[in-house]
Design a protein around this motif. Sequence first.
Motif, PDB file in Angstrom:
ATOM      1  N   GLU A 188       0.782  -1.168  -0.178  1.00  0.00           N
ATOM      2  CA  GLU A 188       0.053   0.113  -0.115  1.00  0.00           C
ATOM      3  C   GLU A 188       0.886   1.417   0.163  1.00  0.00           C
ATOM      4  O   GLU A 188       0.469   2.199  -0.763  1.00  0.00           O
ATOM      5  N   LEU A 189       1.839   1.236   0.689  1.00  0.00           N
ATOM      6  CA  LEU A 189       2.984   2.433   0.871  1.00  0.00           C
ATOM      7  C   LEU A 189       3.768   2.602  -0.357  1.00  0.00           C
ATOM      8  O   LEU A 189       3.637   3.557  -0.743  1.00  0.00           O
ATOM      9  N   MET A 190       3.589   1.637  -1.144  1.00  0.00           N
ATOM     10  CA  MET A 190       4.591   1.604  -2.674  1.00  0.00           C
ATOM     11  C   MET A 190       3.676   2.320  -3.745  1.00  0.00           C
ATOM     12  O   MET A 190       3.956   2.634  -4.647  1.00  0.00           O
ATOM     13  N   LYS A 191       2.124   2.092  -3.479  1.00  0.00           N
ATOM     14  CA  LYS A 191       1.337   2.706  -4.510  1.00  0.00           C
ATOM     15  C   LYS A 191       1.424   3.856  -4.812  1.00  0.00           C
ATOM     16  O   LYS A 191       1.625   4.897  -3.761  1.00  0.00           O
ATOM     17  N   GLU A 192       1.421   4.458  -5.958  1.00  0.00           N
ATOM     18  CA  GLU A 192       1.326   6.046  -6.230  1.00  0.00           C
ATOM     19  C   GLU A 192       0.107   6.397  -5.759  1.00  0.00           C
ATOM     20  O   GLU A 192      -0.976   5.973  -5.808  1.00  0.00           O
ATOM     21  N   GLY A 193       0.280   7.962  -4.980  1.00  0.00           N
ATOM     22  CA  GLY A 193      -0.901   8.364  -4.471  1.00  0.00           C
ATOM     23  C   GLY A 193      -1.521   7.796  -2.961  1.00  0.00           C
ATOM     24  O   GLY A 193      -2.620   8.195  -2.524  1.00  0.00           O
ATOM     25  N   CYS A 194      -0.460   7.220  -2.242  1.00  0.00           N
ATOM     26  CA  CYS A 194      -0.715   6.553  -0.928  1.00  0.00           C
ATOM     27  C   CYS A 194      -1.156   7.878   0.136  1.00  0.00           C
ATOM     28  O   CYS A 194      -0.380   8.801  -0.310  1.00  0.00           O
ATOM     29  N   SER A 195      -1.902   7.654   0.921  1.00  0.00           N
ATOM     30  CA  SER A 195      -2.113   8.831   1.779  1.00  0.00           C
ATOM     31  C   SER A 195      -1.417   9.041   2.823  1.00  0.00           C
ATOM     32  O   SER A 195      -0.529   7.815   3.538  1.00  0.00           O
ATOM     33  N   VAL A 196      -1.088  10.329   3.132  1.00  0.00           N
ATOM     34  CA  VAL A 196       0.063  10.379   4.268  1.00  0.00           C
ATOM     35  C   VAL A 196      -0.739   9.960   5.655  1.00  0.00           C
ATOM     36  O   VAL A 196      -0.149   9.456   6.584  1.00  0.00           O
ATOM     37  N   THR A 197      -2.202  10.049   5.716  1.00  0.00           N
ATOM     38  CA  THR A 197      -2.836   9.236   6.860  1.00  0.00           C
ATOM     39  C   THR A 197      -2.387   7.901   7.159  1.00  0.00           C
ATOM     40  O   THR A 197      -2.448   7.387   8.053  1.00  0.00           O
ATOM     41  N   PHE A 198      -2.507   7.073   5.889  1.00  0.00           N
ATOM     42  CA  PHE A 198      -2.108   5.681   5.933  1.00  0.00           C
ATOM     43  C   PHE A 198      -0.687   5.552   6.575  1.00  0.00           C
ATOM     44  O   PHE A 198      -0.490   4.492   7.332  1.00  0.00           O
ATOM     45  N   LEU A 199       0.432   6.438   6.046  1.00  0.00           N
ATOM     46  CA  LEU A 199       1.789   6.194   6.375  1.00  0.00           C
ATOM     47  C   LEU A 199       1.618   6.565   7.900  1.00  0.00           C
ATOM     48  O   LEU A 199       2.343   5.819   8.664  1.00  0.00           O
ATOM     49  N   ALA A 200       0.978   7.490   8.502  1.00  0.00           N
ATOM     50  CA  ALA A 200       0.979   7.879   9.841  1.00  0.00           C
ATOM     51  C   ALA A 200       0.298   6.539  10.710  1.00  0.00           C
ATOM     52  O   ALA A 200       1.173   6.227  11.806  1.00  0.00           O
ATOM     53  N   GLY A 201      -0.530   5.939  10.087  1.00  0.00           N
ATOM     54  CA  GLY A 201      -1.027   4.825  10.961  1.00  0.00           C
ATOM     55  C   GLY A 201      -0.037   3.617  10.974  1.00  0.00           C
ATOM     56  O   GLY A 201       0.188   2.927  12.134  1.00  0.00           O
ATOM     57  N   VAL A 202       0.723   3.437   9.909  1.00  0.00           N
ATOM     58  CA  VAL A 202       1.716   2.424   9.858  1.00  0.00           C
ATOM     59  C   VAL A 202       2.997   2.879  10.805  1.00  0.00           C
ATOM     60  O   VAL A 202       3.190   2.049  11.694  1.00  0.00           O
ATOM     61  N   VAL A 203       3.335   4.135  10.955  1.00  0.00           N
ATOM     62  CA  VAL A 203       4.333   4.606  11.814  1.00  0.00           C
ATOM     63  C   VAL A 203       3.907   4.222  13.157  1.00  0.00           C
ATOM     64  O   VAL A 203       4.627   3.806  14.088  1.00  0.00           O
TER      65      VAL A 203
END
Length: 517
Positions: A188-203
């Motif tokens: 999901e992180l590798m997909k173009e247009g991944c949301s910053v919100t999802f990255l925050a949840g991963v962190v």
Amino acid sequence: MAAGVLVDFPSMGSACYFPSLESLLRDSTSRFLAAVSAAPDPDLTNFRSLFSRVLNTYPDPPLEAVWFFSALTFHDAPDDLRSILHLLSAFTASSRATAKPLALLAPVVSELFHSTKPRKEIEALVEAVLSYISICSSCPAGSEVNADAGTLLPGFGDLVKVWSVRNSRDRCPFQVLFPLVGEEARRELMKEGCSVTFLAGVVVAEAFLLRLCLKVQGTPGAPRSELQKELRIWAVSSISVFQNQQFFGVLLNMLVNAPLPVYSLLSADDEILVRGVLYDALILVDYSFLSGAEVDQADSSLFHIFGSRLVITIDAINDARRKGEQGRAMSYINTFSTSNIPSYLTRWAIRQAGTDQLGKPIAITPQAFLKWLVDLEDKGLKVFGENCSRIRERLMHDEDKNDYQSRVSHSDADLFFIDKQSHWEGMDTKGGEDGEAVEMETADNSFMAAAHSMKAMANGIRKRKDCGTEDASVMKFVKYKAEDSSVKDYYLPSTNGMSSGSEVENPESDDEMEETV
């Protein structure tokens, strides 16, 4: 920056014009990696000068530009993680959203995972990260933690290489930078247009899981039952404070796609312990940031959360029954039946199909609902999508599928739970239950009370004197300090005399937590 960027690098021999920040980052990343490969200690002066000017042009600098600049700083002092944490947090002081400050912490969490520092020092830094996450989640902007915070630039994948170059060893850069999430989250992180919100949840999920593993590492030889109770209290309280749907979903996804990505940190037995803690924390509590969910909510992520929660509930039931823990298995079944998940899934299916002529599950149990949803998928309703084959396999290999059709009534629920109005109340167990179920209830009382108390603090970090009650019996819990991002004591009142009274934090790291980050 919209008009482009003109860069004059004497070492390049000529000036370069970049039409956008994205093109500048791509070129800078390429040149940085080439410089690092050519010499162990390259001259990065031009990069620092350029990105210092770039950052000063933004009142709220883009995440990607901050990451590149901080990577340059870290390259000079790779052991000074505390300074990098300060630097990253300083760049988000003007940010109005919560997701971006959390997403920026990804390199810090990654470096802590790969660090060879003493465990106590790593623990202190992980606590500092969690303290910062807690403060971000509890500030007035915390309500925006799940709001749209924009998407990552197309060059984000190249930028990951800048932070992973020191530990790559020919591995996938995303695996290096995000070591504590599964392959599905990385894709999901590798997909173009991944949301910053999802990255925050991963962190947040990675920091949470890293701290959980460190707690297990720090208590060798401790009685497993007592350790599991303490970890459940900590886990439930942390989830209640973070109030982050993406983080919750990432944790669920880790359990759905077992085993947990902690094989380099824990033994097989410890992984089983941590998985049990997560089952309890994710299943046995009705969290307020999920309980008010509406079916017509535009974000489909909520269905994925409830769908994944349904799947891991079945896994948890089977796991408990394999261990002979029938009382725990019944707790999972009853929790599902008394939660808002069945009604939400039913309303969601009706809305998706455009009709209420869908039939109904044969019982309000996890197994019955999962079978019902899979049957709807067979009839053409898009439910689990590409994951349907895995879900179907779970059904086929469900060793106790017939047992799930047993009658369950709300009045027979054998645990404490938080209702939709964020109140909590106890439901008496029947006298005929075995001792295991009674012990389960006692433990649940403690961590539900902890979650309720922590939730009351979620709208602001309060001073210790504000947390007192008339009850003189208290339990030391999580240490957070809002003024300087370090940690301070919070106390939770014991409930009905059922508090374990033990410290959740590892005793050897308490003194370190009083330091200013």
